[in-house]
Write a protein that holds these residues in place. Structure first.
Motif, mmCIF file in Angstrom:
data_model
loop_
_atom_site.group_PDB
_atom_site.id
_atom_site.type_symbol
_atom_site.label_atom_id
_atom_site.label_comp_id
_atom_site.label_asym_id
_atom_site.label_seq_id
_atom_site.Cartn_x
_atom_site.Cartn_y
_atom_site.Cartn_z
ATOM 1 N N ASN B 30 0.836 -1.134 0.030
ATOM 2 C CA ASN B 30 -0.038 0.003 -0.057
ATOM 3 C C ASN B 30 0.841 1.070 0.117
ATOM 4 O O ASN B 30 0.359 2.081 -0.492
ATOM 5 C CB ASN B 30 -0.692 0.364 1.390
ATOM 6 N N SER B 51 -1.079 5.523 0.774
ATOM 7 C CA SER B 51 -1.967 4.519 0.075
ATOM 8 C C SER B 51 -2.289 5.162 -1.482
ATOM 9 O O SER B 51 -1.983 6.383 -1.534
ATOM 10 C CB SER B 51 -3.267 4.227 0.977
ATOM 11 N N GLU B 52 -2.676 4.177 -1.998
ATOM 12 C CA GLU B 52 -2.986 4.729 -3.517
ATOM 13 C C GLU B 52 -4.075 5.883 -3.497
ATOM 14 O O GLU B 52 -4.930 5.972 -2.668
ATOM 15 C CB GLU B 52 -3.768 3.438 -4.353
ATOM 16 N N LYS B 71 -1.883 1.577 -7.745
ATOM 17 C CA LYS B 71 -1.234 0.871 -6.537
ATOM 18 C C LYS B 71 0.406 0.426 -6.773
ATOM 19 O O LYS B 71 1.080 0.310 -5.747
ATOM 20 C CB LYS B 71 -1.807 -0.377 -6.007
#
Lengths: 115, 114
Positions: B30, B51-52, B71
């Protein structure tokens, strides 16, 4: 703010001799401590870490480090080094519960093992 | 397993030129990070993506921009390179952003700005 000090920029040692790489941190609160190793022309790899519990932690290749709260140190030791241990070693510190982006790295110690 | 892949491995730029360093990880992590490594200064965090879809500044963000493309990929852009940006750049990833998770590093990009 936390900081970490690696006093020795380079440590030359003969093969099969013992070695200690020093790491001191400055923090009045609980800490997590790490040693990362960087072999030539590679990225860093985690060698070992102290999060809690036993103050002596070991790696799979014979290194160990001891968390000493009273001396605020986390020195890395190996009783007998090999040529293949030649690398740069980085100590790092952060607070428990902190995020990885808060990890503070030392300036590194180059371990040069000579035959 | 490829792990963390960075391209290019070496780059020489002239002052004022722009370039993008590419980073991709195949571990379904992540969080991703860009560090620079300078002699006597250890590693310093430039930018990270917890995180994305999110990016945040690290310790030394000036002169850089980042994009978390998806991602897997996290790129670092120098819009107008300066000699002070001569360094070795490392991309890293971790499963989550908590410090208990270990960082996985790429093999680095050696950048020289003339």
């Amino acid at each position: 703010a936390q900081s970490v000090t690696q006093l020795d920029s380079q440590v030359p040692v003969f093969e099969e001799a013992p070695v200690e790489l020093r790491c001191n941190y400055s923090s009045s609160v609980s800490v997590y401590l790490f040693w990362y190793v960087q072999y030539p022309n590679q990225g860093l790899q985690l060698l070992l870490k102290y999060l809690s519990g036993s103050t002596l932690v070991e790696s799979i290749n014979g290194f160990e480090a001891e968390f000493n709260k009273s001396q605020t140190s986390f020195h890395l030791r190996k009783p007998s080094v090999h040529i293949s241990d030649t690398a740069e070693y980085f100590c790092a510190v952060t607070s428990p519960g902190g995020a990885t982006n808060k990890l503070i790295f030392g300036t590194g110690t180059l371990l040069a093992v000579q035959p | 397993n490829a792990g963390v892949t960075q391209t290019p491995k070496f780059q020489v730029l002239k002052t004022g030129q722009s370039m993008t360093l590419q980073c991709a990880q195949d571990m379904n992590h992540n969080s991703m990070y860009w560090y620079r490594q300078d002699p006597g200064m250890g590693l310093r965090l430039i930018y990270y993506s917890a995180s994305e879809g999110t990016t945040d500044k690290g310790e030394v963000p000036n002169g850089y921009n980042v994009s978390r493309l998806n991602k897997r990929e996290f790129s670092l852009r120098l819009e107008s390179a300066a000699p002070s940006q001569t360094s070795v750049y490392f991309c890293a990833s971790s499963r989550t952003g908590t410090v208990r998770e270990k960082l996985f590093f790429g093999s680095g990009t050696q950048l020289s700005v003339l």
